[in-house]
Design a protein around this motif. Structure first.
Motif: not given
Ligand code: MSP
Length: 641
Positions: A529-538, A542-544
């Motif tokens: 189970t890996f739930e990403p947050p509903k929204e992320i900032e651009i 870009m950190n990835v």
């Protein structure tokens, strides 16, 4: 008129439609025909249906149809299935056609005129399912030697003086070592004839269906005697012109109908009439399922076209290429002396290993690299000697296999060349040559493309649609001639290559295959189970740092079922990444591929090995991985957004 290369298949009983086992014989004949055409021979490939006999009458009755309605319908199904399987036959003969009936009656008459046929009393046992006569001593526990029910027959009948042909038959077999192939089968036939041949009963009381005995309409001609004559009937004999067709160069069949019928009764009939004997009879072994013969009553029938359409759905390949995948399975596993066993899992595995991996990678890598390093244009020659030697060897092995009618070995020779190509790419590493501006690059790329072009020619008789698709991706017309196959001139310098397009998408092996669907499924594993947050900032995204990398080396991690150690190139930098993709990919198939990696992931240790990044892959079912790959080759280190 020059002699045409005449190929026959058994004519099939129309009590049932073809399954993968029956399709095998027709497929073998098709491959032989396509190969001989490549070699410049004019070919006549005849197949057909065996429509007389008690077995057919009984099947019609069961189907609630008249025999004629029944044979018309089922015979048409055969033709449709052969067309669907891309079987390129020239003529289709039916034993209810006037041309066949007339030839059979003429044949019978000649034998009778020559004193080889006489009237006598028949008493014995008859097996309707194989339409074979047996004597009491042949029976095993009251059944035929194959375990079929038999019925008592006591009739006045016509007999063929088979016993008179024992000596000439043995002499012919001895003088013509290629008359019966493979060799071990010849020995079986010789042993059978040496036991002594009895005259053969060649008529039955007329049940209202069959070919009447000329001058004695109370009798019909025994179905095997009638059926064998189809091979001569298709040549137009006795009308003029038959000499350019008869004798057949090769008669293909399964081992069950070789000894008694094709290698004994048939040549004796021909000797009796005074016609030459076929050059070669090939009796292949059987394809079994679960250790059993494939048959409707055993409920283990696999229809070749169903197999193809299920594959097209599951793998996402085109219908034509799915048919090629079935053809590939038949070619690669074609039983020669010992029986083979069909299993859906083996079918899937072979598809992935040979077509998706070996052929797919060779094609994709060669074309991608040619686009990337030489702008998609075929470099001038010559090819490197290592590649030329591999090409020459593959061609030689292939031709030798085909002359022994060993389609399995010919297929192996073609796919060994494909596997050579993948290894050659790994060892010659064109990306490294390009980086070092090494002048060898052109010759290496040319060698890769020539191997591919040769493989196109070699697989063509077995996989015609795939071969044509490869030619199109190479930007060339199909290679249809043996002399051109492997020749430098088959790959003109300056040819603009097409774009690589996947032909055989990988199949998820763990997805239950259609026939395995009845088996109990193992309990489903839960996904992490890996739930990403509903929204992320651009900015979060870009950190990835995502980059293109090329896999230079890949090795399974010892003691792990899932992990593979990858050495990858990202820009100028070499890194080690431990990836959990072993279940879906063989390490050797990964080398040379471009992938997308997370380049700024904090290094971590997995099973004691440092991983300096992460390879991106889509989740496949049951923990499988599907690697992401750029649609076109691009410089290592290119960033991805
Ligand atoms: N009608 C006769 C042939 C007459 S030829 C003058 C006959 N027909 S058949 O439909 O029963 O079989 C045709 C061919 O299919 C045979 O060569 C037989 O060996 C082959 N096979 C049927 N099942 C098979 C497998 N499971 N595997 C391989 N070949 C098999 O016999």
């Amino acid at each position: 008129m020059p002699k045409r290369y005449y190929i026959t298949t058994p004519i099939y009983y129309v009590n049932d439609v073809p399954h993968i086992g029956t399709a095998l014989t027709t497929f073998a004949a098709d491959v032989t025909g396509r190969y001989q055409r490549m070699r410049g021979r004019e070919v006549l490939f005849v197949t057909g249906t065996d429509e007389n006999g008690l077995k057919i009458m009984e099947a019609a009755e069961k189907a609630g149809r008249t025999p004629q309605e029944h044979v018309d319908a089922v015979s048409q199904r055969f033709r449709d299935i052969w067309t669907g399987m891309n079987i390129r036959y020239d003529d289709f003969i039916r034993t209810t056609e006037p041309r066949h009936v007339q030839t059979v009656q003429r044949f019978f008459d000649i034998l009778r005129e020559k004193g080889h046929v006489y009237l006598g009393k028949y008493e014995g046992w008859y097996d309707v399912s194989t339409e074979t006569f047996f004597k009491e001593s042949d029976l095993v526990d009251g059944k035929s030697p194959d375990g079929n029910d038999v019925r008592w027959v006591s009739e006045e009948n016509w007999f063929f003086r088979l016993s008179a042909f024992e000596v000439p038959l043995l002499a012919h077999i001895e003088a013509n070592p290629r008359f019966i192939l493979p060799e071990a089968r010849r020995n079986e036939v010789v042993a059978f004839i040496k036991q002594g041949l009895r005259d053969a009963c060649i008529s039955r009381t007329n049940p209202g269906w069959g070919i009447p005995v000329p001058g004695d309409p109370s009798k019909v001609i025994y179905v095997w005697f009638d059926a064998l004559i189809n091979y001569v009937a298709a040549t137009g004999w006795p009308e003029a012109g038959w000499e350019s067709l008869w004798p057949a160069e090769v008669e293909w069949m399964g081992k069950d109908i070789l000894t008694r019928f094709h290698a004994t009764l048939w040549p004796a009939m021909l000797l009796g009439v005074g016609l030459p004997l076929p050059e070669t009879l090939v009796g292949h072994a059987w394809m079994l399922m679960g250790g059993d013969k494939i048959s409707k009553s055993k409920g283990n029938v696999v229809a070749p076209l169903d197999l193809a359409s299920e594959l097209a759905q599951r793998a996402g390949c085109t219908p034509e290429l799915a048919v090629d995948a079935v053809r590939h399975y038949m070619a690669a596993t074609m039983p020669s002396l010992t029986d083979s066993t069909f299993t859906p899992d083996e079918f899937d595995k072979r598809y992935n290993a040979d077509l998706a991996n070996d052929l797919g990678n060779a094609l994709n890598r060669s074309l991608s690299m040619a686009h990337r390093f030489v702008e998609g244009v075929v470099p001038g020659g010559p090819s490197e000697s290592e590649a030329s030697a591999a090409i020459a060897e593959a061609k030689e092995r292939y031709a030798a296999a085909m002359s022994e009618f060993r389609i399995d070995l010919a297929s192996q020779a073609a796919f060994d060349l494909v596997r050579f190509l993948n290894k050659y790419i790994d060892t010659r590493a064109p990306w490294a040559l390009a980086k070092a501006n090494d002048p060898a690059l052109g010759g290496v790329l040319r060698s890769m493309l020539l191997c591919l072009r040769t493989a196109e020619g070699l697989i063509r008789p077995m996989l015609p649609s795939s071969a044509t698709a490869i030619a199109a991706q190479l930007g060339l017309p199909p290679l249809e001639c043996w002399e051109q196959t492997g020749a430098e001139f088959s790959l003109p310098e300056g040819t603009r290559l097409g774009q690589p397009a996947p032909m055989f998408p990988r199949l998820d092996l763990r997805a239950p295959s259609p026939k395995a669907a009845v088996e109990p499924k193992p309990p489903k594993q839960k996904k992490p189970t890996f739930e990403p947050p509903k929204e992320i900032e651009i900015g979060d995204f870009m950190n990835v740092e995502l980059r293109i990398a090329r896999i230079l080396e890949a090795e399974a991690v010892e003691g792990s079922e899932k992990l593979v150690t990858l050495q990858v190139l990202v820009g100028q930098e070499r890194r080690q990444i431990i990836a959990g993709i072993r279940k879906s990919y063989e390490p050797a198939d990964l080398v040379g591929r471009q992938v997308v990696i997370v380049a700024n992931l904090k290094p971590a240790k997995l099973m004691g090995l440092e991983s300096q990044g992460m390879v991106l892959a889509a989740d496949g079912p049951d923990w499988g991985a599907i690697l992401l790959q750029p649609e076109q080759e691009c410089p290592e280190g290119t960033s991805v957004h």
